[in-house]
Design an enzyme around this catalytic site. Structure first.
Site, PDB file in Angstrom:
ATOM      1  N   GLY A  14       0.657  -1.345  -0.055  1.00 50.05           N
ATOM      2  CA  GLY A  14      -0.256  -0.408   0.047  1.00 50.05           C
ATOM      3  C   GLY A  14       0.582   1.399   0.002  1.00 50.05           C
ATOM      4  N   ASN A  16       1.514   3.606  -2.230  1.00 48.86           N
ATOM      5  CA  ASN A  16       0.805   3.403  -3.622  1.00 48.86           C
ATOM      6  C   ASN A  16       0.026   4.156  -3.120  1.00 48.86           C
ATOM      7  OD1 ASN A  16       2.643   3.959  -5.915  1.00 48.86           O
ATOM      8  ND2 ASN A  16       2.778   2.248  -5.653  1.00 48.86           N
ATOM      9  N   MET A  88      -3.546  -7.184  -7.417  1.00 41.84           N
ATOM     10  CA  MET A  88      -3.016  -8.833  -7.677  1.00 41.84           C
ATOM     11  C   MET A  88      -4.247  -9.370  -8.535  1.00 41.84           C
ATOM     12  SD  MET A  88       0.320  -8.028  -7.941  1.00 41.84           S
ATOM     13  CE  MET A  88       1.118  -9.709  -8.209  1.00 41.84           C
ATOM     14  N   ILE A  90      -6.710  -9.888 -11.961  1.00 45.47           N
ATOM     15  CA  ILE A  90      -7.234  -9.232 -13.110  1.00 45.47           C
ATOM     16  C   ILE A  90      -8.697  -8.960 -13.070  1.00 45.47           C
ATOM     17  CG2 ILE A  90      -7.422  -9.260 -15.708  1.00 45.47           C
ATOM     18  CD1 ILE A  90      -5.330 -11.386 -16.097  1.00 45.47           C
ATOM     19  N   ASN A 105      -4.001   2.307 -13.714  1.00 45.66           N
ATOM     20  CA  ASN A 105      -3.467   1.634 -13.297  1.00 45.66           C
ATOM     21  C   ASN A 105      -2.287   2.082 -13.127  1.00 45.66           C
ATOM     22  OD1 ASN A 105      -2.930  -0.862 -11.782  1.00 45.66           O
ATOM     23  ND2 ASN A 105      -1.641  -1.577 -13.524  1.00 45.66           N
ATOM     24  N   HIS A 107       1.887   0.819 -13.158  1.00 36.87           N
ATOM     25  CA  HIS A 107       2.952  -0.333 -13.343  1.00 36.87           C
ATOM     26  C   HIS A 107       4.471  -0.454 -13.156  1.00 36.87           C
ATOM     27  CE1 HIS A 107       3.542  -4.275 -15.163  1.00 36.87           C
ATOM     28  NE2 HIS A 107       4.962  -3.555 -16.233  1.00 36.87           N
ATOM     29  N   ASP A 139      -7.993  -1.030 -20.286  1.00 32.85           N
ATOM     30  CA  ASP A 139      -8.304  -1.797 -20.883  1.00 32.85           C
ATOM     31  C   ASP A 139      -9.078  -3.516 -20.986  1.00 32.85           C
ATOM     32  OD1 ASP A 139      -6.469  -2.758 -22.140  1.00 32.85           O
ATOM     33  OD2 ASP A 139      -6.551  -1.661 -24.395  1.00 32.85           O
ATOM     34  N   GLU A 140      -9.421  -3.599 -21.536  1.00 32.56           N
ATOM     35  CA  GLU A 140      -9.852  -5.189 -21.493  1.00 32.56           C
ATOM     36  C   GLU A 140      -8.178  -6.073 -21.733  1.00 32.56           C
ATOM     37  OE1 GLU A 140     -13.417  -6.079 -24.150  1.00 32.56           O
ATOM     38  OE2 GLU A 140     -14.604  -4.751 -22.815  1.00 32.56           O
ATOM     39  N   GLU A 172       6.483   6.006  -8.598  1.00 31.28           N
ATOM     40  CA  GLU A 172       5.567   5.654  -9.004  1.00 31.28           C
ATOM     41  C   GLU A 172       4.777   6.672  -7.740  1.00 31.28           C
ATOM     42  OE1 GLU A 172       5.329   0.673 -10.089  1.00 31.28           O
ATOM     43  OE2 GLU A 172       4.868   1.406  -7.822  1.00 31.28           O
TER      44      GLU A 172
HETATM   45  C1  GRF Z   1       3.740  -1.199  -7.433  1.00 31.57           C
HETATM   46  O1  GRF Z   1       5.239  -1.683  -7.686  1.00 31.57           O
HETATM   47  C2  GRF Z   1       2.914  -1.037  -8.777  1.00 31.57           C
HETATM   48  O2  GRF Z   1       3.465  -0.418  -9.950  1.00 31.57           O
HETATM   49  C3  GRF Z   1       2.408  -2.665  -8.777  1.00 31.57           C
HETATM   50  O3  GRF Z   1       2.284  -2.673  -7.432  1.00 31.57           O
HETATM   51  C4  GRF Z   1       3.377  -2.246  -6.580  1.00 31.57           C
HETATM   52  C5  GRF Z   1       2.772  -1.924  -5.244  1.00 31.57           C
HETATM   53  O4  GRF Z   1       3.238  -1.140  -4.780  1.00 31.57           O
HETATM   54  N1  GRF Z   1       1.556  -2.808  -9.587  1.00 31.57           N
HETATM   55  P1  GRF Z   1       2.257  -0.750  -3.194  1.00 31.57           P
HETATM   56  O5  GRF Z   1       1.569  -2.276  -3.124  1.00 31.57           O
HETATM   57  O6  GRF Z   1       1.845   0.586  -3.312  1.00 31.57           O
HETATM   58  O7  GRF Z   1       3.718  -1.252  -1.993  1.00 31.57           O
END
Ligand code: GRF
Length: 187
Positions: A14, A16, A88, A90, A105, A107, A139-140, A172
């Site tokens: 968490g 982000n 995690m 889809i 999202n 990435h 998107d899909e 990020e």
């Molecule tokens: C991030 O690196 C993001 O790019 C990926 O999953 C990670 C999540 O990290 N999709 P956090 O849970 O936000 O620390």
């Protein structure tokens, strides 16, 4: 300024989510986080929800109707933006269609390069010169939608999976909020 309601989907740490919560405290930030959805009751991110008094919906993805449960809650809270922050799982085509609003999202690579999992290992194995992160519309197809923002850094000779992850996540934490600002400024 009238903020839109946002929901953040998480599965793990968490970090982000934390950066989005911090940004959303700013009165000029376009969204307010009204709901957190998590598919792992033991995720550290759940504690962040509690600490910040944000409602958190824990879903059991083994249940067939779990996406309907999410949709119901999202409609109740009038959510117009979903941010996938390390979720995690889809998102189904049906969910994307039924929600009908923005889903974005984050990435940990410079998309379209290195879609999917084990990003950092693949980046090292491929001897990439630079990497970074991307925020994109969902998107899909997996990690495929239109890019909103990318942030880049150059890889050093002594970088490994751990250092790449650390450097990428630092970017990020800025990129996600910038992408949301951009999204509402130009749309
Ligand atoms: C991030 O690196 C993001 O790019 C990926 O999953 C990670 C999540 O990290 N999709 P956090 O849970 O936000 O620390």
């Amino acid at each position: 300024m009238v903020k839109k309601n946002a929901c953040v989907f998480i599965s793990g740490y968490g970090s982000n989510l934390r950066s989005l919560i911090l940004s959303s405290r700013n009165h000029t930030f376009p969204v307010s986080i009204k709901l957190i959805v998590c598919n792992n009751k033991n995720a550290k991110g759940v504690l962040l929800a509690k600490k910040n008094s944000i409602p958190c919906l824990i879903v059991n993805t083994k249940k067939r109707n779990f996406e309907n449960i999410i949709l119901l809650e999202i409609r109740k809270k009038n959510i117009s933006l979903i941010c996938l922050a390390g979720y995690m799982k889809i998102i189904s085509k049906k969910f994307i269609r039924n929600f009908g609003k923005k889903i974005i999202n984050i990435h940990p690579s410079l998309l379209p390069k290195f879609r999917g999992l084990n990003t950092f290992k693949r980046i090292i194995d491929e001897n990439e010169k630079k990497t970074g992160c991307s925020v994109h519309h969902v998107d899909e197809k997996l990690d495929n939608g239109k890019i909103i923002i990318k942030k880049i850094f150059f890889i050093k000779k002594n970088d490994d999976i751990v250092s790449l992850k650390k450097k990428t996540q630092k970017l990020e934490h800025v990129a996600f909020s910038e992408a949301i600002i951009k999204l509402y400024r130009y749309n």
